[in-house]
Each structure stands twice: as structure tokens, then as C-alpha cells.
Design a protein around this motif. Structure first.
Motif, PDB file in Angstrom:
ATOM      1  N   UNK A 252       0.911  -1.293  -0.163  1.00 51.62           N
ATOM      2  CA  UNK A 252       0.011  -0.069  -0.026  1.00 51.62           C
ATOM      3  C   UNK A 252       0.969   1.088  -0.150  1.00 51.62           C
ATOM      4  N   UNK A 253       1.971   1.163   0.647  1.00 52.27           N
ATOM      5  CA  UNK A 253       2.848   2.427   0.924  1.00 52.27           C
ATOM      6  C   UNK A 253       3.410   2.753  -0.479  1.00 52.27           C
ATOM      7  N   UNK A 254       4.062   1.693  -1.012  1.00 51.61           N
ATOM      8  CA  UNK A 254       4.761   1.751  -2.203  1.00 51.61           C
ATOM      9  C   UNK A 254       4.196   1.898  -3.556  1.00 51.61           C
ATOM     10  N   UNK A 255       2.743   1.398  -3.773  1.00 55.41           N
ATOM     11  CA  UNK A 255       2.342   1.347  -4.969  1.00 55.41           C
ATOM     12  C   UNK A 255       1.025   2.474  -4.847  1.00 55.41           C
ATOM     13  N   UNK A 256       1.084   3.283  -5.939  1.00 55.46           N
ATOM     14  CA  UNK A 256      -0.048   4.518  -6.078  1.00 55.46           C
ATOM     15  C   UNK A 256      -1.048   3.917  -6.744  1.00 55.46           C
ATOM     16  N   UNK A 257      -2.009   3.600  -5.848  1.00 57.85           N
ATOM     17  CA  UNK A 257      -3.326   2.663  -6.629  1.00 57.85           C
ATOM     18  C   UNK A 257      -4.171   3.678  -7.049  1.00 57.85           C
ATOM     19  N   UNK A 258      -4.277   4.939  -6.572  1.00 57.76           N
ATOM     20  CA  UNK A 258      -5.073   5.852  -7.152  1.00 57.76           C
ATOM     21  C   UNK A 258      -4.940   6.203  -8.703  1.00 57.76           C
ATOM     22  N   UNK A 259      -3.438   6.097  -8.938  1.00 51.05           N
ATOM     23  CA  UNK A 259      -3.336   6.382 -10.233  1.00 51.05           C
ATOM     24  C   UNK A 259      -3.891   5.375 -11.341  1.00 51.05           C
ATOM     25  N   UNK A 310      10.525 -19.903   7.472  1.00 49.09           N
ATOM     26  CA  UNK A 310       9.575 -20.621   7.944  1.00 49.09           C
ATOM     27  C   UNK A 310      10.533 -21.664   8.647  1.00 49.09           C
ATOM     28  N   UNK A 311       9.771 -22.187   9.917  1.00 51.16           N
ATOM     29  CA  UNK A 311      10.410 -23.327  10.487  1.00 51.16           C
ATOM     30  C   UNK A 311       9.376 -24.341  10.689  1.00 51.16           C
ATOM     31  N   UNK A 312       9.912 -25.492  10.482  1.00 51.51           N
ATOM     32  CA  UNK A 312       8.986 -26.819  10.594  1.00 51.51           C
ATOM     33  C   UNK A 312       9.849 -27.904  11.408  1.00 51.51           C
ATOM     34  N   UNK A 313       9.442 -28.324  12.549  1.00 49.21           N
ATOM     35  CA  UNK A 313      10.134 -29.437  13.366  1.00 49.21           C
ATOM     36  C   UNK A 313      11.559 -28.910  13.667  1.00 49.21           C
ATOM     37  N   UNK A 314      11.883 -27.635  13.816  1.00 50.01           N
ATOM     38  CA  UNK A 314      13.116 -27.121  13.920  1.00 50.01           C
ATOM     39  C   UNK A 314      13.846 -26.729  12.821  1.00 50.01           C
ATOM     40  N   UNK A 315      13.258 -27.061  11.638  1.00 50.21           N
ATOM     41  CA  UNK A 315      14.323 -27.103  10.209  1.00 50.21           C
ATOM     42  C   UNK A 315      13.862 -25.935   9.507  1.00 50.21           C
ATOM     43  N   UNK A 316      14.597 -25.207   8.826  1.00 52.45           N
ATOM     44  CA  UNK A 316      14.414 -23.992   7.900  1.00 52.45           C
ATOM     45  C   UNK A 316      13.567 -24.548   6.728  1.00 52.45           C
ATOM     46  N   UNK A 317      12.512 -24.028   6.352  1.00 50.14           N
ATOM     47  CA  UNK A 317      11.702 -24.691   5.063  1.00 50.14           C
ATOM     48  C   UNK A 317      11.278 -23.563   4.271  1.00 50.14           C
ATOM     49  N   UNK A 318      10.901 -24.150   2.960  1.00 51.17           N
ATOM     50  CA  UNK A 318      10.608 -22.974   1.881  1.00 51.17           C
ATOM     51  C   UNK A 318       8.950 -22.836   2.294  1.00 51.17           C
ATOM     52  N   UNK A 319       8.528 -21.575   2.248  1.00 49.95           N
ATOM     53  CA  UNK A 319       7.048 -21.190   2.543  1.00 49.95           C
ATOM     54  C   UNK A 319       6.416 -20.481   1.342  1.00 49.95           C
ATOM     55  N   UNK A 320       4.900 -20.977   1.162  1.00 49.79           N
ATOM     56  CA  UNK A 320       4.350 -20.335   0.259  1.00 49.79           C
ATOM     57  C   UNK A 320       3.213 -19.376   0.919  1.00 49.79           C
ATOM     58  N   UNK A 321       3.283 -18.046   0.498  1.00 49.44           N
ATOM     59  CA  UNK A 321       2.500 -17.193   0.968  1.00 49.44           C
ATOM     60  C   UNK A 321       1.774 -16.655  -0.024  1.00 49.44           C
ATOM     61  N   UNK A 322       0.205 -16.873   0.034  1.00 52.60           N
ATOM     62  CA  UNK A 322      -0.654 -16.643  -0.668  1.00 52.60           C
ATOM     63  C   UNK A 322      -2.051 -16.045   0.072  1.00 52.60           C
ATOM     64  N   UNK A 323      -2.396 -14.761  -0.603  1.00 52.49           N
ATOM     65  CA  UNK A 323      -3.616 -14.307   0.052  1.00 52.49           C
ATOM     66  C   UNK A 323      -4.273 -13.157  -1.081  1.00 52.49           C
ATOM     67  N   UNK A 324      -5.173 -12.756  -0.596  1.00 51.69           N
ATOM     68  CA  UNK A 324      -5.946 -11.867  -1.764  1.00 51.69           C
ATOM     69  C   UNK A 324      -5.868 -10.146  -0.861  1.00 51.69           C
ATOM     70  N   UNK A 325      -5.622  -9.406  -1.636  1.00 53.33           N
ATOM     71  CA  UNK A 325      -5.550  -8.021  -1.070  1.00 53.33           C
ATOM     72  C   UNK A 325      -6.756  -7.133  -1.770  1.00 53.33           C
ATOM     73  N   UNK A 326      -7.552  -6.509  -0.811  1.00 49.75           N
ATOM     74  CA  UNK A 326      -8.562  -5.876  -1.561  1.00 49.75           C
ATOM     75  C   UNK A 326      -8.342  -4.300  -1.472  1.00 49.75           C
ATOM     76  N   UNK A 327      -8.195  -3.664  -2.496  1.00 51.86           N
ATOM     77  CA  UNK A 327      -7.911  -2.115  -2.262  1.00 51.86           C
ATOM     78  C   UNK A 327      -8.946  -1.262  -2.026  1.00 51.86           C
ATOM     79  N   UNK A 328      -8.936  -0.909  -0.713  1.00 53.97           N
ATOM     80  CA  UNK A 328     -10.053  -0.062  -0.396  1.00 53.97           C
ATOM     81  C   UNK A 328      -9.718   1.551  -0.359  1.00 53.97           C
ATOM     82  N   UNK A 329     -10.545   2.532  -0.155  1.00 54.22           N
ATOM     83  CA  UNK A 329     -10.579   3.799   0.253  1.00 54.22           C
ATOM     84  C   UNK A 329      -9.961   4.568  -1.184  1.00 54.22           C
ATOM     85  N   UNK A 330      -9.956   4.300  -2.169  1.00 52.95           N
ATOM     86  CA  UNK A 330      -9.593   4.782  -3.489  1.00 52.95           C
ATOM     87  C   UNK A 330     -10.340   5.729  -3.916  1.00 52.95           C
ATOM     88  N   UNK A 331     -10.015   7.251  -4.045  1.00 51.41           N
ATOM     89  CA  UNK A 331     -10.534   8.129  -4.606  1.00 51.41           C
ATOM     90  C   UNK A 331     -11.228   8.004  -6.031  1.00 51.41           C
TER      91      UNK A 331
END
Length: 331
Positions: A252-259, A310-331
Motif C-alpha cells: 500500500x505504501x509503495x504502489x500508487x493505486x489511485x493512479x 519458516x520453521x518446521x520441526x526445528x528445520x528451515x523450510x520453503x514457505x508459500x505465502x498466498x492471500x488476496x488484497x482488497x484495495x479500499x479507500x480509493x478516490x
């Protein structure tokens, strides 16, 4: 003879240092003798020690993943009475600003301290302003702005601003907030830290895409500890909520969604990426009809700093981050 001249030079230097020290102490008196030339953290601590009560509505300010100490609050009544009988209330603000020019690639952070004296007695306010203006005029070496009149729809007043050779600025402001209510403000401003390269001139990191076996990638529901972003590390918060909020707030801070003039049905963005064992963000994928928007969001995510994987059973692992972002308060 040379030794005597050397002593004279040392005495003169010491004399000017004393003069500068006295001048600084005189300036500090307008701000409750706070150590204005100390670090931001020291000033913040001194404000709280003096007895100012912080408002809970203060927002957290961060820059380059660093929390910037700010303060806005009022002086307890018993202290206000001791400070000045004619003043209705006293407030103080520690804030941040910046200066730069259009042709300059760099910007300079500013440390700003403002003290506010609120009067319901116009005569007392005018006398207070007159006396303090004379004092500031006396202790400040060089005027930058003299008796500049200003006005807008609701406020009118006068301002005097002074600057010294060390880029320290002091100003006194007289304004009428509403009929019968006057605010006199003192503002101190100085450069803080080194000049920094503007964001648009910082070279973008190259996006990284690698073949990876999805079977060996973990999600939030099967790891002991999710990855830790720098912002969450500063807050000492390892929750999934902080992780998602830090990602969303960074975008949100880096991308100018209003444009992009997004229509209501196009305010949803699907995001997924992998944080590998080496704290790298790779294989960023952003889904949205606007390809330019996708590029900007991807570049933004690529700049996020990961402190721990990310840590699993005390071991470093690859982690998949996935989510949806809803852009609000756009003029």
C-alpha cells in the motif's frame, strides 16, 4: 610567541563554543528545556519524563522498515498551572518531515518539535507572543522569514521564522483558531541523519523465478513458525496477522493505486510468492487484469525484507505465502 598565539586561538574557539551552547540553551527553553540536539529517542524519553501525556491516537510512523519515534500529547493540568497561569492548555508534538528539490535525487529527513500554548484571553496571548518573539529575535543569529502574513478559510495570523548556520530553524506562530481562542506555537526544526536517495532512483531488485518442487513447500497451516518480516521483527510480533499486515501495508505504501483508477469490481488482487530457506522472496505471482499494476505490486513485494524463514520441526523450510488484497479507500 607561537605558544601564546595558540592559547589565544584555543580561548577564542572555546568562547564561541560557549556562545553557541548558551544560544542553544536559550532556544531549548521554548521547548521545556528538551535536549533538542540529542537523538530522537532521547527527546522522546525527555518529553515523557517531563510529564506530557501521550494521546492514544498517535499513529506509528515507519521509514525503510524502521519505526520513527513520534509524540503528540498534552501537559497535565498541575504542570500547566505551574508553567503559565494565563495558558488554558499546553501541548507538544515530536514529528518527522523531509526536504528535497525536484532536481535533487536525495532527500533530507527533518526532526521537528512543536509546542502549543492555547489561550482564551486575547490580551494575554498578545503579550506572550510579543515577549517571546523578542527573545527569539535576540538569540537567533540570522532571519530567514520575517513577519510573513498568512490566511486560509479558517485561520489567520503571523509567523516569524529564523535559521542559523547549522540548519536549525526556530519559528513562532500566532493564529486564531476560532473567535476568542488563540494558539501560539513554537516550532524547532533541524536536519536528521544523512541525505538519502529518493525511492524512484533506487535500482530495483531483479525478480527471481526458480523451479521448485511444490511438495516441499509449506503453508501457514503446517509450519511451527511462519517467516518473519523486518517490520514484524521490530514489533516483536511473529503472528500470521502481523505477517500479512506487514506485506499489505508495504504494498500500500509503495504502489500508487489511485493512479490506476480501479473500478469497484477490480479492487481485488491475488498474491502468492515463496520465501525460501535463505530468506529470499522468489516466484512472485500477482493476478489482476491490469498488467502494469501487477508489475508494480511484484516489484514492491520483491523489496520486502525477510529476517527469518519458516520453521518446521526445528528445520528451515520453503514457505508459500498466498492471500488476496482488497484495495479500499480509493478516490
Amino acid at each position: 610567541m607561537k605558544s601564546q598565539n595558540k592559547k589565544i586561538v584555543i580561548i577564542i574557539i572555546h568562547f564561541f563554543c560557549l556562545l553557541n551552547s548558551y544560544a542553544q540553551n536559550d532556544i531549548n527553553q521554548f521547548f521545556f528545556n528538551l535536549p533538542l540536539q540529542s537523538s530522537r529517542d532521547t527527546i522522546y524519553s525527555s518529553i515523557k519524563k517531563y510529564g506530557f501525556i501521550e494521546k492514544h491516537s498517535n499513529r506509528i510512523v515507519s521509514q525503510n522498515d524502521q519505526i520513527i519515534k513520534t509524540f503528540y500529547g498534552y501537559l497535565a493540568l498541575k504542570w500547566s498551572e505551574k508553567a503559565l497561569e494565563a495558558v488554558d492548555s499546553i501541548k507538544i508534538q515530536l514529528s518527522i518531515g523531509s526536504t528535497s528539490s525536484e532536481i535533487d535525487k536525495y532527500y533530507q529527513n527533518l526532526l521537528i518539535v512543536t509546542s502549543y500554548y492555547n489561550f482564551s484571553d486575547p490580551r494575554a496571548a498578545k503579550l506572550f507572543y510579543r515577549d517571546k518573539k523578542i527573545e527569539i529575535d535576540r538569540i537567533t543569529a540570522e532571519k530567514q522569514l520575517h513577519q510573513k502574513n498568512f490566511s486560509d478559510d479558517t485561520k489567520t495570523g503571523v509567523s516569524d521564522k529564523f535559521v542559523d548556520a547549522q540548519n536549525e530553524k526556530v519559528s513562532i506562530l500566532f493564529k486564531r483558531e476560532k473567535p476568542g481562542y488563540i494558539v501560539i506555537a513554537f516550532e524547532y526544526e533541524r536536519n536528521e541523519g544523512e541525505k538519502k536517495l529518493k525511492h524512484e532512483f533506487i535500482p530495483k531488485k531483479e525478480l527471481v523465478f526458480r523451479e521448485i518442487d511444490i511438495k516441499n513447500v509449506f503453508r501457514s497451516n503446517n509450519v511451527e513458525q511462519i517467516p518473519l518480516t523486518k517490520k514484524c521483527a521490530i514489533k516483536n510480533d511473529r503472528s500470521i496477522q502481523c505477517f500479512k499486515e506487514s506485506i499489505a501495508n508495504h504494498i500500500w505504501d509503495e504502489v500508487d493505486f489511485d493512479s490506476f483508477n480501479l473500478t469497484p469490481e477490480r479492487k481485488r488482487i491475488a498474491i502468492n510468492f515463496i520465501i525460501n530457506k535463505n530468506n529470499e522472496i522468489i516466484n512472485i505471482k500477482v493476478t489482476h487484469p491490469n498488467k502494469k499494476l501487477c508489475e508494480e505490486v511484484m516489484n514492491s513485494i520483491n523489496e520486502i525484507k525477510i529476517i527469518e524463514p519458516a520453521i518446521n520441526k526445528g528445520i528451515k523450510v520453503d514457505y508459500l505465502a498466498e492471500f488476496q488484497m482488497i484495495i479500499s479507500n480509493i478516490n
